[in-house]
Write a protein that holds these residues in place. Structure first.
Motif, PDB file in Angstrom:
ATOM      1  N   PHE A  75      27.158  -5.199  -7.707  1.00 41.92           N
ATOM      2  CA  PHE A  75      26.906  -6.327  -8.593  1.00 41.92           C
ATOM      3  C   PHE A  75      28.088  -6.615  -9.509  1.00 41.92           C
ATOM      4  O   PHE A  75      28.502  -7.769  -9.675  1.00 41.92           O
ATOM      5  N   ALA A  76      28.667  -5.574 -10.121  1.00 48.35           N
ATOM      6  CA  ALA A  76      29.812  -5.749 -11.026  1.00 48.35           C
ATOM      7  C   ALA A  76      30.624  -4.465 -11.049  1.00 48.35           C
ATOM      8  O   ALA A  76      30.055  -3.369 -11.002  1.00 48.35           O
ATOM      9  N   LEU A  80      34.840  -3.359 -15.351  1.00 52.43           N
ATOM     10  CA  LEU A  80      34.495  -4.573 -16.086  1.00 52.43           C
ATOM     11  C   LEU A  80      33.403  -4.293 -17.103  1.00 52.43           C
ATOM     12  O   LEU A  80      33.495  -4.711 -18.272  1.00 52.43           O
ATOM     13  N   LEU A  81      32.363  -3.595 -16.678  1.00 52.70           N
ATOM     14  CA  LEU A  81      31.263  -3.277 -17.588  1.00 52.70           C
ATOM     15  C   LEU A  81      31.737  -2.391 -18.736  1.00 52.70           C
ATOM     16  O   LEU A  81      31.335  -2.596 -19.888  1.00 52.70           O
ATOM     17  N   GLY A 111      32.610 -14.710 -18.299  1.00 50.10           N
ATOM     18  CA  GLY A 111      32.483 -13.672 -17.287  1.00 50.10           C
ATOM     19  C   GLY A 111      31.223 -13.831 -16.448  1.00 50.10           C
ATOM     20  O   GLY A 111      31.241 -13.565 -15.235  1.00 50.10           O
ATOM     21  N   LEU A 115      30.822 -14.123 -12.440  1.00 46.22           N
ATOM     22  CA  LEU A 115      29.953 -13.213 -11.706  1.00 46.22           C
ATOM     23  C   LEU A 115      29.048 -13.983 -10.747  1.00 46.22           C
ATOM     24  O   LEU A 115      28.866 -13.585  -9.584  1.00 46.22           O
ATOM     25  N   HIS A 119      29.056 -14.085  -6.441  1.00 48.92           N
ATOM     26  CA  HIS A 119      27.889 -13.650  -5.673  1.00 48.92           C
ATOM     27  C   HIS A 119      27.276 -14.763  -4.832  1.00 48.92           C
ATOM     28  O   HIS A 119      26.568 -14.464  -3.863  1.00 48.92           O
ATOM     29  N   VAL A 411      37.787 -12.117 -13.533  1.00 46.81           N
ATOM     30  CA  VAL A 411      36.492 -11.525 -13.198  1.00 46.81           C
ATOM     31  C   VAL A 411      36.081 -11.890 -11.778  1.00 46.81           C
ATOM     32  O   VAL A 411      35.555 -11.052 -11.036  1.00 46.81           O
ATOM     33  N   VAL A 415      35.369  -8.879  -9.156  1.00 45.59           N
ATOM     34  CA  VAL A 415      34.067  -8.742  -8.491  1.00 45.59           C
ATOM     35  C   VAL A 415      34.229  -8.877  -6.986  1.00 45.59           C
ATOM     36  O   VAL A 415      33.628  -8.128  -6.204  1.00 45.59           O
ATOM     37  N   GLN A 419      33.300  -6.004  -4.215  1.00 46.06           N
ATOM     38  CA  GLN A 419      32.351  -6.222  -3.132  1.00 46.06           C
ATOM     39  C   GLN A 419      32.894  -5.711  -1.805  1.00 46.06           C
ATOM     40  O   GLN A 419      32.139  -5.289  -0.933  1.00 46.06           O
ATOM     41  N   SER A 422      33.817  -0.798  -2.779  1.00 42.54           N
ATOM     42  CA  SER A 422      33.178  -0.180  -3.934  1.00 42.54           C
ATOM     43  C   SER A 422      33.161   1.336  -3.770  1.00 42.54           C
ATOM     44  O   SER A 422      32.691   1.850  -2.762  1.00 42.54           O
TER      45      SER A 422
END
Length: 444
Positions: A75-76, A80-81, A111, A115, A119, A411, A415, A419, A422
């Motif tokens: 997901f992220a 970044l988080l 951001g 995101l 997606h 971002v 992301v 994807q 990961s």
């Protein structure tokens, strides 16, 4: 709703899940990002904030409607988080909590748009949407410059347009400064080149697009354009070499290129004064050097946590200009809107801890996307690493990657890279015994 709880045809849920709505959202979000200054200068900042907030609400609704398609592992990116959490935590030690919360909400708002885009659209769809938006924005920039500098022969101060196109520039377009226009033009050249090579648009449109972006890059007369062009060109050549290497020799090729890049960066540092003179940017660099030295003085009392996140600096003399950014401008007797370097901006605002997290965000995304681009046959996978090279190199001269369109594009790329590769997904696959432990091979 039907008796079984499913959404009937034509319902809001089906609309939010549709590909057409995803494309419309992507075009609108990207258009808002690249027209942010134009919207703010003509309709006001409140209007811009309202548009972004509304798009965020729609984006959340899209993610909820498509929740069955999403993977928590992808997901992220963790980097970044972590960066977002650290900048939010800085409200605890900031001298202006309101400014910190406001600056953090800006990161979150832009951001979140990125995101959602990452997606609901794949890489090719993102490139096509970005190409459409950039053609309109660059075309509008050229039209504004011609109107100001040729037809009316008056500047447009509210847009920062000097009206110098008849003298060969520099021009600013709808982006406020020549450096921002040059930055956008380089991003456009990367995007238009990928569109051309992937044959996703006609040859005539490709020639028009590349000519438009190249013309505005030259007319911007931005010293950073040449640096960006060289960096992206070198990265392109290196990526072509990697893609053409035999799979058995690819790892050695990657390591060789990494070594050459390290040596080249060291040489550039040693020859920095000659390079600055060659670019005729001595006065520009002198201004930056004075600002960066002042920032380093302020970093020493708070090296780890910084002084609190604020994002873009406020106009000097305004009542909401945060401390110590106001003192820095006062000391230098200037009105800087940023640290003129994203890394220095992060350093003074959230310290070395924040800088390490920001650096990890960019570096991990670049490595992931580079490895994927070196392995996949489709040329469209080269878009992400080349865009990241432009973003990270430009961050050495401006702070564009910390707000609006720059942060949104960073971002999106981060992301998108996560994807494809990961580490959390690789751990899961290795636990199942399905993945190679070689970091230069794609998991699963």
């Amino acid at each position: 709703m039907t008796a079984g709880g499913d959404a009937p045809p034509g319902s809001l849920v089906r609309l939010l899940q549709s590909a057409d709505f995803a494309r419309a959202f992507t075009l609108t979000a990207l258009g808002t990002g690249f027209a942010a200054l134009l919207i703010g200068r003509t309709a006001g900042d409140v209007t811009l904030i309202t548009i972004v907030a509304a798009l965020d609400a729609i984006g959340v609704a899209i993610l909820i409607a498509r929740r069955d398609e999403l993977s928590l592992l992808r997901f992220a990116p963790t980097s970044l988080l972590a960066f977002l959490l650290w900048t939010l935590a800085s409200v605890v030690w900031s001298f202006d909590e309101t400014s910190t919360v406001s600056g953090w909400l800006g990161l979150l708002g832009w951001g979140l748009l990125a995101l959602v885009i990452a997606h609901v659209r794949d890489t090719m769809q993102t490139v096509r949407a970005l190409g459409d938006v950039l053609r309109w924005m660059l075309g509008l920039s050229l039209a504004v410059e011609i109107l100001s500098g040729v037809l009316l022969d008056i500047p447009f101060p509210f847009l920062g347009v000097a009206g110098d196109i008849a003298q060969g520039g520099p021009v600013q377009g709808i982006f406020g400064t020549r450096n921002m226009l040059g930055f956008v033009a380089v991003m456009a050249l990367i995007t238009f080149a990928i569109e051309w090579l992937s044959q996703s648009i006609s040859l005539r449109l490709s020639i028009f697009s590349l000519t438009l972006a190249g013309l505005l890059a030259v007319l911007s007369a931005s010293p950073t354009v040449l640096v960006l062009a060289v960096a992206v060109s070198v990265a392109t050549v290196a990526l072509v070499i990697v893609r053409r290497a035999q799979p058995s020799r690819r790892r050695a090729t990657q390591l060789t290129i990494a070594g050459i890049v390290a040596v080249a960066l060291g040489a550039c540092y040693l020859l920095r004064h000659r390079i600055i003179a060659l670019l005729d940017a001595a006065s520009d660099f002198s201004t930056r050097a004075d600002l960066w030295n002042e920032i380093l003085d302020w970093v020493r009392p708070r090296p780890v946590q910084g002084w609190g996140w604020h994002g873009a600096w406020r106009e000097r003399g305004s009542t909401d200009e945060p401390y110590p950014l106001n003192v820095i401008n006062f000391t230098l007797d200037d009105n800087h809107a940023s640290a003129l370097n994203a890394y220095f901006d992060v350093l003074i605002q959230v310290g070395w801890a924040g800088l390490l997290l920001f650096g990890a965000l960019g570096a991990v995304a670049l490595v992931r996307s580079w490895l994927v681009a070196g392995q996949r046959r489709s040329v469209v996978h080269a878009w992400t690493p080349l865009m990241l090279v432009a973003l990270l190199v430009d961050s050495m001269f401006e702070s564009f990657t910390l707000s609006s369109l720059g942060w949104m594009m960073l971002v999106v790329c981060a992301v998108r890279a996560g994807q494809s590769r990961s580490w959390r997904e690789r751990i899961r696959d290795m636990a199942d015994g399905d993945a190679s432990q070689d970091p230069f091979t794609r998991p699963g």
